[in-house]
Design a protein around this motif. Sequence first.
Motif, short mmCIF file in Angstrom:
data_model
loop_
_atom_site.label_atom_id
_atom_site.label_comp_id
_atom_site.label_asym_id
_atom_site.label_seq_id
_atom_site.Cartn_x
_atom_site.Cartn_y
_atom_site.Cartn_z
N ASP A 1 0.82 -1.21 0.00
CA ASP A 1 0.00 0.00 0.00
C ASP A 1 0.86 1.26 0.00
OD1 ASP A 1 0.90 -0.58 2.55
OD2 ASP A 1 -0.87 0.25 3.54
N LEU A 2 2.03 1.19 0.62
CA LEU A 2 2.93 2.35 0.62
C LEU A 2 3.65 2.48 -0.72
CD1 LEU A 2 4.49 2.50 4.21
CD2 LEU A 2 2.54 3.75 3.26
N GLN A 3 3.91 1.35 -1.38
CA GLN A 3 4.50 1.43 -2.72
C GLN A 3 3.57 2.21 -3.64
OE1 GLN A 3 5.70 -2.36 -4.37
NE2 GLN A 3 6.51 -3.08 -2.42
N VAL A 4 2.28 1.94 -3.52
CA VAL A 4 1.28 2.65 -4.34
C VAL A 4 1.25 4.12 -3.95
CG1 VAL A 4 -1.17 2.85 -4.90
CG2 VAL A 4 -0.12 0.58 -4.67
N LEU A 5 1.24 4.38 -2.64
CA LEU A 5 1.20 5.76 -2.15
C LEU A 5 2.39 6.56 -2.64
CD1 LEU A 5 -0.02 7.95 -0.22
CD2 LEU A 5 1.48 7.00 1.55
N PHE A 6 3.58 6.00 -2.51
CA PHE A 6 4.80 6.72 -2.88
C PHE A 6 4.94 6.90 -4.38
CE2 PHE A 6 6.89 4.97 1.24
CZ PHE A 6 6.26 5.96 1.98
N ALA A 7 4.18 6.13 -5.16
CA ALA A 7 4.24 6.27 -6.62
C ALA A 7 3.25 7.30 -7.13
CB ALA A 7 3.96 4.92 -7.28
N GLU A 8 2.35 7.76 -6.27
CA GLU A 8 1.33 8.74 -6.68
C GLU A 8 1.97 10.11 -6.91
OE1 GLU A 8 -1.73 8.71 -7.44
OE2 GLU A 8 -2.53 6.78 -6.78
N GLU A 9 1.84 10.62 -8.12
CA GLU A 9 2.41 11.92 -8.45
C GLU A 9 1.65 13.07 -7.78
OE1 GLU A 9 5.20 12.69 -10.23
OE2 GLU A 9 5.61 10.52 -10.19
N ILE A 10 0.36 12.83 -7.47
CA ILE A 10 -0.44 13.91 -6.88
C ILE A 10 -0.23 14.04 -5.38
CG2 ILE A 10 -2.21 13.76 -8.67
CD1 ILE A 10 -3.94 12.22 -6.67
N VAL A 11 0.43 13.05 -4.77
CA VAL A 11 0.75 13.14 -3.34
C VAL A 11 2.10 13.83 -3.21
CG1 VAL A 11 1.11 11.89 -1.19
CG2 VAL A 11 -0.52 11.01 -2.87
N THR A 12 2.10 14.99 -2.61
CA THR A 12 3.33 15.80 -2.55
C THR A 12 4.01 15.72 -1.19
OG1 THR A 12 2.17 17.79 -1.79
CG2 THR A 12 2.29 17.41 -4.18
N LEU A 13 5.20 16.28 -1.13
CA LEU A 13 5.96 16.33 0.12
C LEU A 13 5.20 17.09 1.21
CD1 LEU A 13 9.52 17.12 -1.29
CD2 LEU A 13 8.77 14.96 -0.25
N ALA A 14 4.38 18.06 0.80
CA ALA A 14 3.61 18.84 1.76
C ALA A 14 2.70 17.95 2.60
CB ALA A 14 2.79 19.90 1.05
N SER A 15 2.35 16.78 2.08
CA SER A 15 1.47 15.86 2.82
C SER A 15 2.10 15.40 4.13
CB SER A 15 1.16 14.63 1.96
OG SER A 15 0.51 14.99 0.76
N LEU A 16 3.42 15.42 4.19
CA LEU A 16 4.11 14.99 5.41
C LEU A 16 3.81 15.90 6.59
CD1 LEU A 16 7.58 14.05 3.87
CD2 LEU A 16 5.85 12.45 4.76
N LEU A 17 3.34 17.12 6.32
CA LEU A 17 3.01 18.06 7.40
C LEU A 17 1.56 17.90 7.86
CD1 LEU A 17 4.84 21.29 6.18
CD2 LEU A 17 5.62 19.55 7.81
N ASP A 18 0.84 16.97 7.25
CA ASP A 18 -0.51 16.64 7.68
C ASP A 18 -0.41 15.49 8.68
OD1 ASP A 18 -3.04 15.36 7.91
OD2 ASP A 18 -3.68 16.19 6.00
N LYS A 19 -0.73 15.75 9.94
CA LYS A 19 -0.54 14.74 10.99
C LYS A 19 -1.31 13.45 10.71
CE LYS A 19 0.40 18.04 14.72
NZ LYS A 19 0.11 19.29 13.99
N GLU A 20 -2.54 13.58 10.21
CA GLU A 20 -3.33 12.38 9.92
C GLU A 20 -2.67 11.55 8.82
OE1 GLU A 20 -7.41 13.22 9.14
OE2 GLU A 20 -7.75 14.20 11.08
#
Length: 244
Positions: A130-149
Motif C-alpha cells: 500500500d505504501l508502494q502505491v502511495l509513494f508512486a502517486e504523483e499527486i501526493v506531494t511532500l507537503a502531505s508529510l506536514l498533515d498529521k493524519e
Amino acid sequence: MASTAPPKKRPRAASGGSGSLKEMPIVQFPPYMVNVKSPYAQHHEAYTAYEVEVRKALAAEDVSFNICKFEKAATKWVETIDHALPVKSLPISRMSDSIVDPCNASCNLFEKHLPPLPGVPKDDGKTPVDLQVLFAEEIVTLASLLDKEFFVSMMRSAGNGTFGKALYSTATAWVWALLKLDFDPEGTPYAEDKTKHLQEQDRFSDKNKKLNMQMCREIVRKEAGDEAAEMWYNHMCANLGIDA
C-alpha cells in the motif's frame, strides 16, 4: 500597612550637570518588555510539537517509535539527505527514495536465523504494497508529510519493524526540512556549520536585547526626561555588551 504612594524621585542633576547614575530617578519598569523568538527557536518548537503529537497518536494504536529529536532530524537531513531545502510541491517519491534501511544485507541475513521476538513485528525491510502505491502517486506531494493524519496513517501502514523505523527517521528529517522552509529558511543548521549557527543566534539575541533596551529607555524618558533616559540606556548597553 504598606504605602500605595508612588516612590519619590531623587533630586535630578541640574541641566548640564554630571549626570551621575546616583542622580537618576527611581523608575519602575520590567527588565525585558518583549521576548521575541528567533526563527530557529520557532522552527525548533514547531518540529518538536509535531513529532511529539504524531508519536503519541501512533502509540495509541500500538505503533511505537523512539523519539527523533530536532537535532537528530537536522543531522540526518544535512549528513544523509541534502543540504538544500526541499520544494513542497514535489511528489512524495522524493522522500521515499531517500529511505535507507539501517540494516545491511549481511545483517538482514543474520536476522533471518533468529527466532521471532514476541510482540515485535518482523518484516524483511521491504516497502509494504500500500505504501508502494502511495509513494508512486504523483499527486501526493511532500507537503502531505506536514498533515498529521497523513503521517500517522503512513507510519501505521509501515509498522514499527525494520522498515517502519527506517521510514520514521527519514520522514521526520523531511518534516524538519519542510518546517525549516516555513520558519527559518535562511538559518544555518548546527549540523552544517556550528560556528556560523551560533554567530547567527548571538546576533539575533543582541538585536532582541537592544529592542528591549530601547523600549525601556522610553519608559525612563517619560518618567525622568531625556538626560536620564540616555544615561540609563548607555549604562545598560555597556553592561550587556551591546552597541548603544
